[in-house]
Motif scaffolding. Structure first.
Motif, mmCIF file in Angstrom:
data_model
loop_
_atom_site.group_PDB
_atom_site.id
_atom_site.type_symbol
_atom_site.label_atom_id
_atom_site.label_comp_id
_atom_site.label_asym_id
_atom_site.label_seq_id
_atom_site.Cartn_x
_atom_site.Cartn_y
_atom_site.Cartn_z
ATOM 1 N N GLU A 558 0.766 -1.256 -0.030
ATOM 2 C CA GLU A 558 -0.078 -0.213 0.035
ATOM 3 C C GLU A 558 0.752 1.261 -0.072
ATOM 4 O O GLU A 558 0.371 2.282 -0.547
ATOM 5 C CB GLU A 558 -0.899 -0.050 1.304
ATOM 6 N N ASN A 559 2.154 1.177 0.572
ATOM 7 C CA ASN A 559 2.954 2.400 0.514
ATOM 8 C C ASN A 559 3.555 2.696 -0.714
ATOM 9 O O ASN A 559 3.560 3.876 -1.104
ATOM 10 C CB ASN A 559 4.253 1.934 1.620
ATOM 11 N N SER A 560 3.510 1.880 -1.952
ATOM 12 C CA SER A 560 3.741 2.175 -3.133
ATOM 13 C C SER A 560 2.662 2.343 -4.213
ATOM 14 O O SER A 560 3.037 2.469 -5.488
ATOM 15 C CB SER A 560 4.813 1.107 -3.672
ATOM 16 N N ARG A 561 1.392 2.099 -3.629
ATOM 17 C CA ARG A 561 0.233 2.395 -4.567
ATOM 18 C C ARG A 561 0.296 3.691 -5.210
ATOM 19 O O ARG A 561 -0.068 3.686 -6.528
ATOM 20 C CB ARG A 561 -0.997 1.967 -3.944
ATOM 21 N N ARG A 706 3.758 3.755 -15.833
ATOM 22 C CA ARG A 706 4.101 4.003 -14.334
ATOM 23 C C ARG A 706 4.644 2.723 -13.607
ATOM 24 O O ARG A 706 5.699 2.977 -12.863
ATOM 25 C CB ARG A 706 3.028 4.488 -13.496
ATOM 26 N N ILE A 707 4.188 1.860 -13.862
ATOM 27 C CA ILE A 707 4.628 0.332 -13.314
ATOM 28 C C ILE A 707 5.897 0.218 -13.822
ATOM 29 O O ILE A 707 7.026 -0.287 -13.101
ATOM 30 C CB ILE A 707 3.640 -0.793 -13.783
ATOM 31 N N LYS A 708 6.204 0.286 -14.981
ATOM 32 C CA LYS A 708 7.471 0.137 -15.852
ATOM 33 C C LYS A 708 8.521 0.915 -15.229
ATOM 34 O O LYS A 708 9.732 0.620 -14.885
ATOM 35 C CB LYS A 708 7.404 0.181 -17.293
ATOM 36 N N GLU A 709 8.144 2.169 -15.079
ATOM 37 C CA GLU A 709 9.181 3.178 -14.563
ATOM 38 C C GLU A 709 9.395 3.018 -13.149
ATOM 39 O O GLU A 709 10.899 2.967 -12.672
ATOM 40 C CB GLU A 709 8.632 4.521 -14.601
ATOM 41 N N ALA A 710 8.633 2.362 -12.249
ATOM 42 C CA ALA A 710 8.864 2.323 -11.000
ATOM 43 C C ALA A 710 9.469 1.063 -10.757
ATOM 44 O O ALA A 710 10.550 1.088 -9.804
ATOM 45 C CB ALA A 710 7.678 2.248 -9.973
#
Length: 717
Positions: A558-561, A706-710
């Motif tokens: 949840e902290n990276s959501r 966003r997922i790829k970048e993170a």
């Protein structure tokens, strides 16, 4: 192979006596039938039961002819009790003035007459079918001889139609084998020799060779009720499949060869399989490839509950919702004996999937047979019945597959699973080829891993003692059960809508590679648990050069959501409630609250379930109404009526561990499927606007970026 009259209605007793007999006794008749192979003509008046004197043996016997009244009474009694016991025979004889032995002989003769009549009818039907096959084959040969080249109009040579002719030859060989076997079995019971076709005359059914492209979308194939003539063949096939499954589950080398690089995995040796099971369901159809795997595990569930789950289509599809998208029982041929599933036999259809629209589903029409063996082990076997639907072109055939269940102390069971399929995998996208070919997608390892994870989840539901010491842990028994039931419905809804099921029609929006975005629409109206209106579902799958575990941990935290969830508007996310449902810390159901600057979303709750095993990981979530969720947590609300539109992620490895020389080995990366369900209009009768489609398309593409970048920010793991 089996001494069975396949044309007698007595074959139903196969499954009633299964608990007391070995496999080869599964289709024996009751003891009284032995006398019927020597039919009696007339009965004598010497009915005292005492042995005759030697001086009387050469005297001419006196015969007794029954009266019309006696015959009518015995005919009526026969309709109700074709196999009377001693007490019934004595009572009937007393009423009719006959000796019980006379009554016994009359009933034996009556049963023999009926059986002989049925056998003659079945034999005539077989002969007619054989003649039809020969006529159809001659028609095909004539059509091939008169074929015209579509390009030049000249007579076609043998090389102009290699596929049709080769396909027919292979199927003719398989059909020749099947017809010889059936005719041979029939000849045993009608007292006639097998009548082969003239030498050199091939046989064939009406083989409809068509394209698979038109079968991608639609409902499960409609299957009519099983013909009575097919039931004995299904029984024989099920018994043979059960013997094969037990051997496949227990055998070692040379049937199964351990892989040198990975001793935990095995490979089925094809030539040894053919030698061990020469009379299986026939040779492999043209264009299909073989997939075989075996896996064992100890699970926290007793054998009785496991058998019940496997034999109930609804429970089976619910427990294995990530694999089984749809399942239906066509007909139950036997319910078993002694109040359990020992000897149960049913015909089913099912559709199996990988959670991605890039992998075609696999549909099967099969028999499922359950039996308890002498050592207390239970076995459940599936075997395809495509041979009973000759007009159907199958993309997937299920050779004897299933599991052996051995009871262990303290409610545990040892499960040995065997999966043996023949499939056409040409529709699988390139990035999923390694994981499909390795067996991680449809093989025994995925079935066992899913079963193990679901058994842990069910054990969590049934737990009665929960520590309330940790913050956010729900200690109320009713609240836990209601929240887990709601999460189970959310997961089931997500899994049935994320794959390439033929129940849906996916449309590609953009792109031409693995990053295609596929959409479908559904109108919801007065459906419990679904908000009314037009729902737009979108999904895309792509490869990431990071491990599955790293992607899973990132998405469930949840902290990276806020790094990927656009709808949270970068707000703070807090876990309000938590239920652990497995040994792995990633297996949990959570209730999240989003604190956003947007006042309309400041009180939004999110129900989330994350789960992982050795083959696949999921993070599935859905926004929920606060009032409805409070009633669920208190145990007063029905979780079936809470409106849900689940979205989420399915994460698979990109293949097995890298091995030298293995072209199907993975690179250590992962395959991620992103799927959203969004209500675009609350009026079910409204028309879908192009603007809504464009907005959803932009939303999923932005989420993917966003997922790829993170996950790539810190570089490969």
């Amino acid at each position: 192979m089996f001494q069975m009259n396949i044309f007698d209605n007595g074959h139903h007793r196969l499954l009633e006596n299964a608990s007391e007999k070995l496999p080869e006794d599964d289709i024996k008749f009751i003891q009284d039938e032995e006398d019927e192979s020597k039919p009696t003509t007339d009965t004598t008046e010497n009915t005292s039961g005492e042995e005759q004197n030697p001086d009387q043996r050469n005297k001419k016997k006196r015969y007794h002819r029954h009266t019309q009244h006696q015959i009518q009474e015995m005919e009526a009694f026969f309709k109700e009790f074709p196999h009377p016991d001693d007490k019934q025979r004595k009572e009937l004889g007393r009423r009719l003035g006959l000796d019980p032995l006379q009554v016994k002989f009359w009933f034996q003769n009556k049963r023999t007459q009926i059986k002989a009549h049925n056998e003659r009818d079945e034999n005539t039907q077989l002969r007619n079918e054989n003649e039809k096959l020969r006529t159809e084959n001659l028609r095909y040969r004539e059509a091939l001889a008169n074929a015209i080249c579509p390009n030049c109009g000249a007579p076609a040579t043998a090389g102009d139609a290699p596929y049709d002719e080769h396909h027919l030859r292979i199927d003719n060989a398989r059909l020749r084998e099947e017809i010889d076997r059936i005719s041979g079995v029939a000849a045993k019971f009608v007292g006639k020799q097998n009548l082969p076709f003239p030498p050199g005359t091939p046989r064939s059914l009406d083989l409809g060779v068509g394209s698979f492209a038109g079968e991608i979308y639609g409902d499960l194939p409609s299957v009519s009720t099983i013909n009575d003539a097919d039931k004995p063949l299904i029984i024989e096939l099920a018994v043979t499949a059960m013997e094969e499954l037990i051997t496949m589950a227990q055998a070692r080398e040379p049937l199964w060869i351990a892989n040198q690089e990975n001793s935990s995995s095995e490979t089925l040796k094809d030539d040894e399989y053919i030698r061990t099971f020469p009379r299986a369901i026939g040779p492999r159809p043209f264009g299909l490839k073989s997939e075989a795997s075996r896996e064992s595990a100890v699970v926290i569930m007793n054998h009785t509950n496991l058998v019940e789950i496997l034999m109930d289509a609804s429970q089976w599809s619910s427990v294995f919702s990530s694999i089984v998208t749809r399942a239906m029982t066509v007909e139950v041929l036997s319910t078993g004996v002694a109040g359990n599933y020992n000897g149960a036999l049913q015909v089913m259809t099912a559709e199996f999937q990988v959670p991605s629209p890039l992998v075609p589903t696999r549909e099967n029409y099969f028999a499922r047979y359950c039996k308890q063996h002498g050592d207390g082990t239970w076995a459940v076997v599936d075997v395809s019945l495509d041979g009973l639907r000759p007009s159907c072109v199958s993309r997937c055939r299920r050779r004897p597959s299933g599991c052996l269940i051995q009871e262990l102390p303290n409610g545990y069971s040892k499960v040995t699973w065997v999966e043996h399929m023949e499939v056409d995998d040409r529709g699988v996208h390139g990035i999923y080829k390694p994981v499909v070919n390795s067996g991680l997608a449809f093989g025994a390892k995925r079935w066992v891993a899913t079963l193990d994870r679901q058994c842990e989840r069910l054990a969590s539901v049934m737990a009665n003692s929960i520590s309330a010491g940790d913050d956010g842990v729900i200690s109320s028994i009713e609240g836990r059960k209601s929240m887990l039931k709601l999460a189970e419905r959310m997961v089931f809804s997500f899994c049935t809508g994320v794959g390439a099921s033929t129940a849906h029609t996916w449309t590609t929006l953009s792109g031409s590679g693995a990053d295609d975005v596929r959409v479908m629409t559904r109108k919801s109206m007065d459906e419990p648990g679904r908000p009314p209106g037009i729902v737009l579902s979108v999904a895309t799958s792509f490869w990431l050069p990071v491990t599955r575990q790293r992607v899973f941990d990132f998405l469930r935290d949840e902290n990276s959501r806020s790094e990927w969830d656009i709808l949270s508007n970068g707000g703070f996310v807090q876990e309000m409630a938590h239920i652990a449902n497995g040994r792995d810390p990633g297996n949990a159901v959570s209730l999240l609250r989003v604190y956003s600057a947007n006042t309309s979303q400041s009180n939004m709750l999110i129900l989330q379930e994350s789960c992982t095993d050795s083959t696949c990981s999921y993070v599935i979530y859905a926004p929920v109404d606060i009032i409805a969720m409070n009633s669920v947590l208190s145990g007063s609300g029905d979780p079936n009526y809470v409106a849900l539109l689940p979205s989420g992620f399915a994460i698979l490895p990109d293949g097995p561990n890298s091995q030298q020389g293995d072209s199907d080995a993975g690179t250590g990366g992962s395959l991620l499927t992103v799927a959203f369900q969004i209500l675009v209009d609350s009026v079910p009768t409204a028309k879908l606007s192009l603007g809504s489609v464009a907005t959803v398309n932009s939303l999923i593409k932005c989420t993917v970026e966003r997922i790829k970048e993170a996950v790539l920010r810190d570089g490969p793991p």
